[in-house]
Design a protein around this motif. Structure first.
Motif, PDB file in Angstrom:
ATOM      1  N   LYS A  11     -44.907   1.705 -20.409  1.00 40.64           N
ATOM      2  CA  LYS A  11     -45.510   2.517 -19.360  1.00 40.64           C
ATOM      3  C   LYS A  11     -44.468   2.980 -18.354  1.00 40.64           C
ATOM      4  N   ARG A  12     -43.680   2.042 -17.823  1.00 34.01           N
ATOM      5  CA  ARG A  12     -42.692   2.399 -16.799  1.00 34.01           C
ATOM      6  C   ARG A  12     -41.466   1.502 -16.931  1.00 34.01           C
ATOM      7  N   VAL A  13     -40.289   2.102 -16.789  1.00 30.14           N
ATOM      8  CA  VAL A  13     -39.018   1.387 -16.846  1.00 30.14           C
ATOM      9  C   VAL A  13     -38.226   1.680 -15.578  1.00 30.14           C
ATOM     10  N   LEU A  14     -37.674   0.644 -14.990  1.00 25.78           N
ATOM     11  CA  LEU A  14     -36.727   0.801 -13.890  1.00 25.78           C
ATOM     12  C   LEU A  14     -35.323   0.757 -14.468  1.00 25.78           C
ATOM     13  N   TYR A  15     -34.563   1.832 -14.286  1.00 21.39           N
ATOM     14  CA  TYR A  15     -33.162   1.886 -14.720  1.00 21.39           C
ATOM     15  C   TYR A  15     -32.299   1.713 -13.484  1.00 21.39           C
ATOM     16  N   HIS A  16     -31.548   0.614 -13.430  1.00 23.86           N
ATOM     17  CA  HIS A  16     -30.703   0.333 -12.270  1.00 23.86           C
ATOM     18  C   HIS A  16     -29.237   0.380 -12.664  1.00 23.86           C
ATOM     19  N   HIS A  17     -28.409   0.988 -11.823  1.00 23.29           N
ATOM     20  CA  HIS A  17     -26.961   0.984 -12.067  1.00 23.29           C
ATOM     21  C   HIS A  17     -26.225   1.029 -10.733  1.00 23.29           C
ATOM     22  N   ARG A  18     -24.953   0.620 -10.782  1.00 18.60           N
ATOM     23  CA  ARG A  18     -24.120   0.609  -9.581  1.00 18.60           C
ATOM     24  C   ARG A  18     -22.912   1.542  -9.733  1.00 18.60           C
ATOM     25  N   THR A  19     -22.996   2.463 -10.667  1.00 14.46           N
ATOM     26  CA  THR A  19     -21.885   3.391 -10.884  1.00 14.46           C
ATOM     27  C   THR A  19     -22.047   4.613  -9.982  1.00 14.46           C
ATOM     28  N   GLN A  20     -21.037   5.483 -10.033  1.00 12.24           N
ATOM     29  CA  GLN A  20     -21.137   6.738  -9.291  1.00 12.24           C
ATOM     30  C   GLN A  20     -22.029   7.751 -10.009  1.00 12.24           C
ATOM     31  N   GLY A  21     -22.388   7.450 -11.258  1.00 13.93           N
ATOM     32  CA  GLY A  21     -23.264   8.339 -11.995  1.00 13.93           C
ATOM     33  C   GLY A  21     -22.582   9.584 -12.514  1.00 13.93           C
ATOM     34  N   LYS A  22     -21.241   9.562 -12.572  1.00  9.92           N
ATOM     35  CA  LYS A  22     -20.486  10.729 -13.018  1.00  9.92           C
ATOM     36  C   LYS A  22     -19.835  10.449 -14.360  1.00  9.92           C
ATOM     37  N   ALA A  23     -19.227  11.509 -14.907  1.00 11.53           N
ATOM     38  CA  ALA A  23     -18.417  11.401 -16.118  1.00 11.53           C
ATOM     39  C   ALA A  23     -19.184  10.672 -17.219  1.00 11.53           C
ATOM     40  N   VAL A  24     -18.510   9.740 -17.920  1.00  8.80           N
ATOM     41  CA  VAL A  24     -19.099   9.104 -19.093  1.00  8.80           C
ATOM     42  C   VAL A  24     -20.331   8.283 -18.732  1.00  8.80           C
ATOM     43  N   GLU A  25     -20.272   7.564 -17.594  1.00 11.49           N
ATOM     44  CA  GLU A  25     -21.439   6.752 -17.248  1.00 11.49           C
ATOM     45  C   GLU A  25     -22.663   7.636 -16.992  1.00 11.49           C
ATOM     46  N   GLY A  26     -22.449   8.812 -16.404  1.00 16.04           N
ATOM     47  CA  GLY A  26     -23.554   9.729 -16.196  1.00 16.04           C
ATOM     48  C   GLY A  26     -24.151  10.220 -17.499  1.00 16.04           C
ATOM     49  N   VAL A  27     -23.292  10.493 -18.480  1.00 15.56           N
ATOM     50  CA  VAL A  27     -23.774  10.912 -19.805  1.00 15.56           C
ATOM     51  C   VAL A  27     -24.666   9.837 -20.405  1.00 15.56           C
ATOM     52  N   HIS A  28     -24.216   8.584 -20.315  1.00 13.10           N
ATOM     53  CA  HIS A  28     -24.973   7.477 -20.905  1.00 13.10           C
ATOM     54  C   HIS A  28     -26.295   7.264 -20.176  1.00 13.10           C
ATOM     55  N   ILE A  29     -26.258   7.297 -18.860  1.00 18.99           N
ATOM     56  CA  ILE A  29     -27.480   7.094 -18.079  1.00 18.99           C
ATOM     57  C   ILE A  29     -28.515   8.173 -18.395  1.00 18.99           C
ATOM     58  N   ARG A  30     -28.066   9.423 -18.387  1.00 19.76           N
ATOM     59  CA  ARG A  30     -28.993  10.520 -18.694  1.00 19.76           C
ATOM     60  C   ARG A  30     -29.492  10.440 -20.133  1.00 19.76           C
ATOM     61  N   GLY A  31     -28.618  10.044 -21.053  1.00 21.04           N
ATOM     62  CA  GLY A  31     -29.018   9.948 -22.452  1.00 21.04           C
ATOM     63  C   GLY A  31     -30.153   8.970 -22.650  1.00 21.04           C
ATOM     64  N   ILE A  32     -30.025   7.775 -22.079  1.00 15.58           N
ATOM     65  CA  ILE A  32     -31.062   6.749 -22.224  1.00 15.58           C
ATOM     66  C   ILE A  32     -32.334   7.148 -21.475  1.00 15.58           C
ATOM     67  N   ALA A  33     -32.169   7.563 -20.220  1.00 17.62           N
ATOM     68  CA  ALA A  33     -33.346   7.890 -19.407  1.00 17.62           C
ATOM     69  C   ALA A  33     -34.128   9.058 -20.008  1.00 17.62           C
ATOM     70  N   ASP A  34     -33.430  10.104 -20.416  1.00 19.01           N
ATOM     71  CA  ASP A  34     -34.120  11.279 -20.968  1.00 19.01           C
ATOM     72  C   ASP A  34     -34.804  10.961 -22.295  1.00 19.01           C
ATOM     73  N   ALA A  35     -34.166  10.119 -23.115  1.00 19.11           N
ATOM     74  CA  ALA A  35     -34.773   9.761 -24.402  1.00 19.11           C
ATOM     75  C   ALA A  35     -36.036   8.929 -24.196  1.00 19.11           C
ATOM     76  N   LEU A  36     -36.037   8.044 -23.211  1.00 15.82           N
ATOM     77  CA  LEU A  36     -37.241   7.288 -22.893  1.00 15.82           C
ATOM     78  C   LEU A  36     -38.350   8.226 -22.407  1.00 15.82           C
ATOM     79  N   ARG A  37     -37.982   9.145 -21.535  1.00 16.58           N
ATOM     80  CA  ARG A  37     -38.983  10.084 -21.008  1.00 16.58           C
ATOM     81  C   ARG A  37     -39.573  10.945 -22.113  1.00 16.58           C
TER      82      ARG A  37
END
Length: 411
Positions: A11-37
């Motif tokens: 139903k709902r997932v909390l995705y938590h991270h402590r990165t700047q959300g840029k570059a490679v980490e941003g790609v990974h975060i968006r990849g997982i979050a968008d695929a779940l959505r």
């Protein structure tokens, strides 16, 4: 997992991270979050204030900071920087508790693990919520920024990895190293990185326009896209191939990106009179990237972390660009020699040069391997595949205690 097209698997997932959300980490975060959505899951991202992985920088810069104050924090002397990381648990804890108070329907916390960060696991245990950590860093491996409080980091990490519900590693080698360092940890799976085919498709017009813009018509183009930093060794690759480019007039290098070694490489190329054969774009806008990839016939990754899963490898393959990459264990896990790409002995950049020169002479082979690489990504290594594995893993570990080392490594 068995897919249900009408009922979301969570139903709902909390995705938590402590990165700047840029570059490679941003790609990974968006990849997982968008695929779940895309599966109908509500995903909320909680992070460092101001670090939004969806707020892309105007230009492709692997080292760009998300906020001005992050520049100050990252430039602190190492002991102070690590104490700031430790203190961030108070900020993260407050933000997560506030979020959970507003969203009691959360079924999973998914966190991109960071050193000294333990509060999320502590809160999840107290709330009885499953928490899965994605491990991309560890006190147990060599890091670009060395640890000053290494002993403390390792003790905190050991507790965190034992008390999480489950762990996700990008390679089997990485999992095994962390396991050996800590001796006991939560159940773990290995999930290499990924790339979505629809994000890495281009038109013949894009290819033609880019090749015309950079003077690449009639050439075989070997590309590189990423940071110009010592550990990626693109500078060393250029130095080694320079003397041999005269014997391969059909070949041009298209090197996209910037970083610490860029100016030195640019000066070297100019001084050697290689500007016509080694094209350095520097920093480019995100809108230009598809066309630049479209212009490439093969790609080279001169080096990578020996335990990491390079995102660029998957992006090249998704574009149908056959890669030439070092034979580190994580790359062997996803690249099939002669079918979806080629490998050279890690650390032997002369072998990388030889491979690029040899492969550049067979256009039909490049096309065949590129098509196979794209087909592999489409079938097995899109972010959707990673998320389906994650959901199955969540269901299997929600009520499973941490296992001794001999069992945890079997995931």
């Amino acid at each position: 997992m068995t897919e249900n097209t009408t009922t979301p698997p969570l139903k709902r997932v909390l995705y938590h991270h402590r990165t700047q959300g840029k570059a490679v980490e941003g790609v990974h975060i968006r990849g997982i979050a968008d695929a779940l959505r895309a599966l109908g899951v509500a995903v909320d991202v909680v992070s460092v204030p101001g670090a939004d992985p969806y707020a892309s920088p105007k230009a492709m810069s692997p080292t760009q900071q998300a906020k001005w104050w992050m520049k100050i924090v990252t430039r602190l002397p190492e002991p102070l920087f690590e104490l700031a990381e430790l203190a961030y648990n108070a900020v993260a804890g407050w933000r997560i508790l506030r979020y959970l108070g507003r969203h009691p329907d959360v079924e999973l916390i998914y966190e991109r693990y960071s050193l000294f960060l333990f509060v999320t696991v502590w809160i999840a245990k107290r709330r009885g919520l499953p928490i899965i950590l994605e491990i991309n860093d560890s006190a147990a491996v060599h890091r670009v920024r060395p640890l000053h409080l290494g002993g403390l980091a390792k003790r905190i990490e050991g507790w965190t990895l034992r008390n999480a519900s489950g762990l996700v590693f990008v390679s089997g080698l990485f999992r095994d190293r962390v396991l050996q360092a800590h001796g006991r940890m939560a159940p773990a799976i290995v999930t290499p990185n990924a790339a979505n085919i629809d994000k890495f498709s281009f038109t013949e017009a894009q290819r033609n326009d880019t090749r015309a813009k950079y003077g690449l018509q009639g050439s075989v183009v070997c590309g590189y896209l990423g940071a110009f930093v010592p550990w990626h060794a693109i500078d060393q690759f250029v130095y080694r191939i320079a003397d041999r480019l005269a014997t391969a007039p059909h070949l041009k290098l298209l090197l996209v990106g910037d970083g610490a070694t860029f100016d030195t490489v640019a000066k070297f190329v100019h001084d050697r009179g290689l500007d016509h054969q080694v094209i350095l774009t520097g920093r480019v806008s995100h809108d230009e990237v598809p066309g630049l990839l479209a212009a490439m016939d093969l790609a080279v990754l001169p080096s990578a972390g020996d335990y990491t899963s390079p995102v660029k490898l998957f992006e090249f393959m998704a574009c149908g660009i056959p890669p030439i990459a070092p034979d580190f264990s994580p790359i062997q896990e996803v690249l099939s020699e002669g079918r979806t790409g080629w490998m050279f002995k890690a650390g032997d950049l002369d072998a990388a040069v030889n491979a690029v020169l040899a492969r550049s002479t067979d256009a039909a082979e490049l096309a065949r391997v590129g098509q196979a690489a794209r087909a592999y990504i489409a079938a097995e290594r899109q972010w959707r595949n990673n998320v389906l594995q994650l959901i199955d893993f969540k269901h299997s570990v929600a009520d499973t205690p941490a296992l001794p080392a001999r069992h945890a490594a079997a995931g």
